[in-house]
Design a protein around this motif. Sequence first.
Motif, PDB file in Angstrom:
ATOM      1  N   LEU A   1      -7.027   3.453  -4.185  1.00  0.00           N
ATOM      2  CA  LEU A   1      -6.462   3.832  -2.892  1.00  0.00           C
ATOM      3  C   LEU A   1      -7.097   5.118  -2.371  1.00  0.00           C
ATOM      4  O   LEU A   1      -7.322   6.071  -3.118  1.00  0.00           O
ATOM      5  CB  LEU A   1      -4.949   4.001  -3.004  1.00  0.00           C
ATOM      6  CG  LEU A   1      -4.161   2.757  -3.424  1.00  0.00           C
ATOM      7  CD1 LEU A   1      -2.670   3.071  -3.508  1.00  0.00           C
ATOM      8  CD2 LEU A   1      -4.397   1.592  -2.472  1.00  0.00           C
TER       9      LEU A   1
ATOM     10  N   ASN B   1      -6.553   1.575   3.294  1.00  0.00           N
ATOM     11  CA  ASN B   1      -6.121   0.881   2.073  1.00  0.00           C
ATOM     12  C   ASN B   1      -5.681  -0.550   2.354  1.00  0.00           C
ATOM     13  O   ASN B   1      -5.903  -1.446   1.528  1.00  0.00           O
ATOM     14  CB  ASN B   1      -4.998   1.674   1.410  1.00  0.00           C
ATOM     15  CG  ASN B   1      -5.495   2.982   0.813  1.00  0.00           C
ATOM     16  OD1 ASN B   1      -6.627   3.046   0.322  1.00  0.00           O
ATOM     17  ND2 ASN B   1      -4.677   4.022   0.869  1.00  0.00           N
TER      18      ASN B   1
ATOM     19  N   VAL C   1       0.836  -1.207   0.000  1.00  0.00           N
ATOM     20  CA  VAL C   1       0.000   0.000   0.000  1.00  0.00           C
ATOM     21  C   VAL C   1       0.870   1.255   0.000  1.00  0.00           C
ATOM     22  O   VAL C   1       0.617   2.210  -0.753  1.00  0.00           O
ATOM     23  CB  VAL C   1      -0.933  -0.029   1.234  1.00  0.00           C
ATOM     24  CG1 VAL C   1      -1.480   1.357   1.533  1.00  0.00           C
ATOM     25  CG2 VAL C   1      -2.082  -1.009   1.013  1.00  0.00           C
TER      26      VAL C   1
END
Length: 320
Positions: A269, A282, A236
């Motif tokens: 995201l 996320n 992420v």
Amino acid sequence: MAKTGTAARKRKKKKRLLKTRAAKNIRYGLLYGLLLLIRKMPRQWGIALGRRLALLYFRIGGKQRKSAVENLRTAFGREKTEKEIYEMAKNVFLHFGTAAIDAIRIPVYAEKGMDEMITPRNFHYAKKRLDTGQGIIFLTAHFGNWELMGAWLASKGYPLRVVATPLSDPRLDRLIVDTRNKAGYFNIARGKSPKEIIRSIRKGHSLGFLIDQDTDVKGVFVDFFGKKAHTALGPVVLAARYDIPLMPAFMYMKPDMTYVLEFFPPIRLVDTGNPEKDIIANTQKCSDVYEAMIRRYPEQWAWMHRRWKKQPGNTLMVNG
């Protein structure tokens, strides 16, 4: 007397170490010989052998069997009976007995081709970007046959690096790493090569991450089957920092022992300007993707792993 006792303890410790080393040598020798045999025999024979060994391990591997049953009970206890959960656990072992054979045989498939046994689905999500020489962060799991997924992508000419935790036995780890490298997808040891990860990104190589297990890396707690699970945040953070698509992709086995490699749209995201909250949100999206896929094919995920080992506030928590 004290010196005599200390000397005796040292001898016992040395003896235990020698026994442990001998046991590891025997295990490695047997596994290496089995690996060579499986690569020589027809696939059907290998799968039959793998499934028999898996059933044997299910019966005698009490710790792994117990862990799989307990984890399945945590996830499906309200939906399944105890008999159904036990049967699911057995089928998990059977699946990985089959998938392991194909993972071992990757050098054979890399040489002879693997299109007859792997059908890509929705590859268009990834192909356009890959064809322009730009990388993708692939989010996958210890599910289906992730090793074969890497080999398939490499066979199509797409540079791929996989971030993996080294095994405790360096010789077994070297066997796996060599198999990956020879098939054309290259290994990056988790936690040891951040510079190599960045270098790969800048070269336009794709990265494969498996963050579906509770490992000692920087992570956050998110929901997974209704319970908090410590989950690595690396993919992420990298996707947001370098503006790279974070794309789920999973290879699962069909009843006829062939595979489907399914690609999904990139995860959208969250970017609210609050980095800490965004990372949690996320990472939760990643966890939701995992849960949805595992619910589709629950017997193809590695339930033997202690996924909920660390919990918020306990002594095992590793967030930094």
